[in-house]
Write a protein that holds these residues in place. Structure first.
Motif, PDB file in Angstrom:
ATOM      1  N   LEU A   1       0.825  -1.202   0.000  1.00 59.03           N
ATOM      2  CA  LEU A   1       0.000   0.000   0.000  1.00 59.03           C
ATOM      3  C   LEU A   1       0.866   1.262   0.000  1.00 59.03           C
ATOM      4  N   LYS A   2       1.882   1.264   0.837  1.00 59.05           N
ATOM      5  CA  LYS A   2       2.749   2.433   0.932  1.00 59.05           C
ATOM      6  C   LYS A   2       3.550   2.635  -0.354  1.00 59.05           C
ATOM      7  N   SER A   3       4.011   1.551  -0.956  1.00 59.18           N
ATOM      8  CA  SER A   3       4.781   1.684  -2.198  1.00 59.18           C
ATOM      9  C   SER A   3       3.898   2.230  -3.318  1.00 59.18           C
ATOM     10  N   GLU A   4       2.640   1.807  -3.358  1.00 61.15           N
ATOM     11  CA  GLU A   4       1.706   2.290  -4.378  1.00 61.15           C
ATOM     12  C   GLU A   4       1.492   3.791  -4.252  1.00 61.15           C
ATOM     13  N   VAL A   5       1.213   4.233  -3.047  1.00 60.40           N
ATOM     14  CA  VAL A   5       0.866   5.641  -2.872  1.00 60.40           C
ATOM     15  C   VAL A   5       2.102   6.530  -3.007  1.00 60.40           C
ATOM     16  N   LEU A   6       3.276   6.034  -2.622  1.00 64.28           N
ATOM     17  CA  LEU A   6       4.496   6.820  -2.788  1.00 64.28           C
ATOM     18  C   LEU A   6       4.871   6.949  -4.263  1.00 64.28           C
ATOM     19  N   ALA A   7       4.658   5.878  -5.030  1.00 62.79           N
ATOM     20  CA  ALA A   7       4.916   5.954  -6.470  1.00 62.79           C
ATOM     21  C   ALA A   7       3.993   6.981  -7.127  1.00 62.79           C
ATOM     22  N   PHE A   8       2.734   6.971  -6.728  1.00 60.95           N
ATOM     23  CA  PHE A   8       1.785   7.962  -7.240  1.00 60.95           C
ATOM     24  C   PHE A   8       2.226   9.370  -6.875  1.00 60.95           C
ATOM     25  N   GLN A   9       2.575   9.570  -5.620  1.00 58.34           N
ATOM     26  CA  GLN A   9       2.980  10.897  -5.171  1.00 58.34           C
ATOM     27  C   GLN A   9       4.204  11.394  -5.933  1.00 58.34           C
ATOM     28  N   GLY A  10       5.199  10.523  -6.115  1.00 60.12           N
ATOM     29  CA  GLY A  10       6.412  10.933  -6.801  1.00 60.12           C
ATOM     30  C   GLY A  10       6.154  11.408  -8.212  1.00 60.12           C
ATOM     31  N   GLU A  11       5.347  10.656  -8.949  1.00 59.10           N
ATOM     32  CA  GLU A  11       5.053  11.030 -10.332  1.00 59.10           C
ATOM     33  C   GLU A  11       4.154  12.263 -10.393  1.00 59.10           C
ATOM     34  N   ALA A  12       3.156  12.305  -9.514  1.00 62.19           N
ATOM     35  CA  ALA A  12       2.218  13.427  -9.534  1.00 62.19           C
ATOM     36  C   ALA A  12       2.905  14.742  -9.160  1.00 62.19           C
ATOM     37  N   LEU A  13       3.800  14.707  -8.195  1.00 59.04           N
ATOM     38  CA  LEU A  13       4.474  15.933  -7.784  1.00 59.04           C
ATOM     39  C   LEU A  13       5.402  16.457  -8.869  1.00 59.04           C
ATOM     40  N   LEU A  14       5.974  15.561  -9.657  1.00 57.26           N
ATOM     41  CA  LEU A  14       6.776  16.013 -10.788  1.00 57.26           C
ATOM     42  C   LEU A  14       5.905  16.794 -11.758  1.00 57.26           C
TER      43      LEU A  14
ATOM     44  N   THR B   1      -1.615  11.835   0.697  1.00 61.27           N
ATOM     45  CA  THR B   1      -0.569  10.811   0.820  1.00 61.27           C
ATOM     46  C   THR B   1      -0.069  10.707   2.252  1.00 61.27           C
ATOM     47  N   THR B   2       0.210  11.856   2.868  1.00 64.35           N
ATOM     48  CA  THR B   2       0.711  11.863   4.249  1.00 64.35           C
ATOM     49  C   THR B   2      -0.288  11.224   5.200  1.00 64.35           C
ATOM     50  N   THR B   3      -1.542  11.566   5.037  1.00 68.46           N
ATOM     51  CA  THR B   3      -2.591  11.001   5.904  1.00 68.46           C
ATOM     52  C   THR B   3      -2.685   9.499   5.722  1.00 68.46           C
ATOM     53  N   PHE B   4      -2.661   9.050   4.477  1.00 62.99           N
ATOM     54  CA  PHE B   4      -2.768   7.620   4.195  1.00 62.99           C
ATOM     55  C   PHE B   4      -1.589   6.852   4.782  1.00 62.99           C
ATOM     56  N   LEU B   5      -0.376   7.352   4.590  1.00 63.66           N
ATOM     57  CA  LEU B   5       0.811   6.671   5.116  1.00 63.66           C
ATOM     58  C   LEU B   5       0.760   6.567   6.631  1.00 63.66           C
ATOM     59  N   ALA B   6       0.328   7.635   7.291  1.00 61.44           N
ATOM     60  CA  ALA B   6       0.249   7.618   8.753  1.00 61.44           C
ATOM     61  C   ALA B   6      -0.782   6.594   9.231  1.00 61.44           C
TER      62      ALA B   6
END
Length: 390
Positions: free
Chosen positions: A174-187, A203-208
C-alpha cells in the motif's frame, strides 16, 4: 579479475554533452536531454523481460548515478536539479512498487515486465506527466488508478481465508503504491502548488494511517478506512479532482453510464467523454493494425485513413512502447445487433511541454473511437483485410 568482473556487472550512467543547455538554465532542453539519456541507457542496460531483481538493481544504480551527475553539472541552477532528481526518484519508486507486488505474487512476471518497461519508456515521448505541463485530467486519472489499486489490496487483506500476505507485507504494498503515485504526480505539479498540496496531504494522511494499523487486531478495518479516505480526498464526489471538488469542477468527469469503463479505458477518450451504446442493427467498423498481436484489439473507428502515418496520428497510436501498432493494415469488423460498445473521440497524447497547458501534442487523436466490450462475442465478423490507404 574479480574486481573487473564486479565492475562489469555494475550498471552505469554516462553523462551526455551539456552544450547548448546554458548550464541548465534552458530547463526544457536540459530536462529532455538528461531524462532522454536516462531512458535510453536504462533500455540498453535493462532491456524488456530482464529478471525483476536485475532490473530493479540496474534502475537503482543508474538512477543514483544520474542524480549525482545532475547535481554536479547543474549545481548553479537548483530548480533544474530538483526536477531532474524528482524524475529519478519517481522512476525508482514506480519500479520498486512493482517489484514489491511481484515478490508477493500480486502481479505476474509478464505484468511486471510490461509495467516496468512502460515506466522506463514513459521517461520520454508520451509520458503521463511533464513538469508544469500536465493537464488536470491526468491527475484525476492517476489518482483514480491508485485508489483502485489500493482498494484491491485492501479487499485482499479483508479476505482472510484466501489472503497469502501478512499485514506487514500488505502495508508495504500500500505504501509503495501511494508513494509511487505521489512521486510522479508531484513532478507533474512542480509549478502547480494548488495541485501538489492536496496530493501531499492525502498521501501523508494515508501513510500515517497505514503505519498506525500495522500490528493492530483490526488491521483490515483500519486499512479499509484509510483507503476510503484516500479516495474521498482525491477522486470521490467533493474530493480535490472528483465531481464538485476544488479542482474537479474544471475537469470533465467520466460520464455516468450503466456499465462504466475502467479509468484506464476512459482515459483513451478525449476529455474522458464517451457514450455507452448497444447496437440495434449491424454496424461495420475498421480496425487498424500491424501484426497478429494487435489485430483483434477492442479499439476501432469509422474513419478512413490515406496512410499508416495518418492513422497513427489520428488514432494516437503511441509509437514509444514495445510492440507498437504501426497501422500497416486495416480490416472491417462487422458487429451484429446487441453488441455493447462505447463511442467517443480518440484522446490526444500529450508531449513534454514546460507550460501550464500541454501544447502541441505528440499525436492529436480525435478520430471517432469505438471500444468494443467483447471482441470475441458470437456474431462478430473480421474480414476485408487490406493495406492501410488502399
Amino acid at each position: 579479475m574479480e574486481v573487473l568482473e564486479v565492475r562489469a556487472l555494475m550498471a552505469t550512467f554516462q553523462m551526455p554533452t551539456i552544450q547548448g543547455l546554458a548550464g541548465g538554465r534552458n530547463l526544457a532542453a536540459t530536462f529532455n536531454r538528461m531524462v532522454g539519456s536516462l531512458q535510453a541507457q536504462l533500455a540498453i542496460q535493462a532491456p524488456k523481460d530482464t529478471a525483476p531483481a536485475t532490473l530493479v538493481k540496474v534502475v537503482d544504480e543508474v538512477v543514483t548515478q544520474y542524480e549525482s551527475a545532475s547535481r554536479a553539472a547543474f549545481a548553479a541552477v537548483p530548480g533544474t536539479t530538483s526536477l531532474l532528481v524528482q524524475q529519478g526518484e519517481a522512476l525508482r519508486l514506480g519500479v520498486d512498487s512493482l517489484k514489491v507486488q511481484y515478490d508477493l505474487g500480486l502481479v505476474s512476471l509478464s505484468t511486471f515486465n510490461a509495467d516496468a518497461y512502460q515506466e522506463i519508456q514513459e521517461l520520454t515521448l508520451s509520458r503521463q506527466v511533464w513538469p508544469a505541463g500536465t493537464p488536470l485530467q491526468t491527475f484525476l486519472v492517476m489518482a483514480t488508478e491508485t485508489s483502485n489499486d489500493l482498494t484491491a489490496v485492501s479487499n485482499l487483506v479483508q479476505t482472510t481465508t484466501t489472503s497469502t500476505i501478512t499485514d506487514a507485507q500488505a502495508a508495504t504494498v500500500l505504501k509503495s503504491e501511494v508513494l509511487a503515485f505521489q512521486g510522479e504526480a508531484l513532478l507533474g505539479a512542480s509549478r502547480q502548488p494548488w495541485v501538489s498540496a492536496p496530493i501531499n496531504q492525502a498521501t501523508t494522511t494515508f501513510l500515517a494511517q497505514v503505519d498506525a494499523a500495522v500490528g493492530q487486531p483490526d488491521f483490515a478495518t483500519r486499512i479499509a478506512t484509510a483507503t476510503a479516505g484516500f479516495a474521498d480526498a482525491l477522486v470521490n464526489r467533493g474530493g480535490t479532482f472528483g465531481p464538485g471538488g476544488t479542482l474537479g469542477r474544471s475537469i470533465k468527469q467520466p460520464p455516468v453510464v450503466p456499465t462504466p469503463l475502467s479509468i484506464a479505458d476512459a482515459a483513451t477518450f478525449a476529455h474522458l467523454q464517451y457514450r455507452q451504446v448497444v447496437t440495434t442493427s449491424t454496424l461495420i467498423l475498421s480496425r487498424n493494425f500491424s501484426s497478429s498481436s494487435n489485430r483483434y484489439g477492442r479499439f476501432m473507428t469509422t474513419a478512413v485513413f490515406s496512410s499508416p502515418s495518418q492513422a497513427i496520428r489520428k488514432l494516437a497510436l503511441d509509437q514509444s512502447w514495445y510492440g507498437t501498432n504501426q497501422a500497416t493494415f486495416v480490416q472491417d469488423v462487422t458487429l451484429p445487433a446487441g453488441t455493447l460498445i462505447y463511442v467517443g473521440r480518440v484522446g490526444p497524447i500529450f508531449q513534454g511541454i514546460f507550460r501550464r497547458e500541454a501544447r502541441p501534442v505528440l499525436y492529436p487523436g480525435l478520430a471517432p473511437q469505438y471500444l468494443v466490450a467483447n471482441t470475441r462475442a458470437p456474431g462478430i465478423v473480421w474480414g476485408n483485410l487490406r493495406a492501410t490507404g488502399t
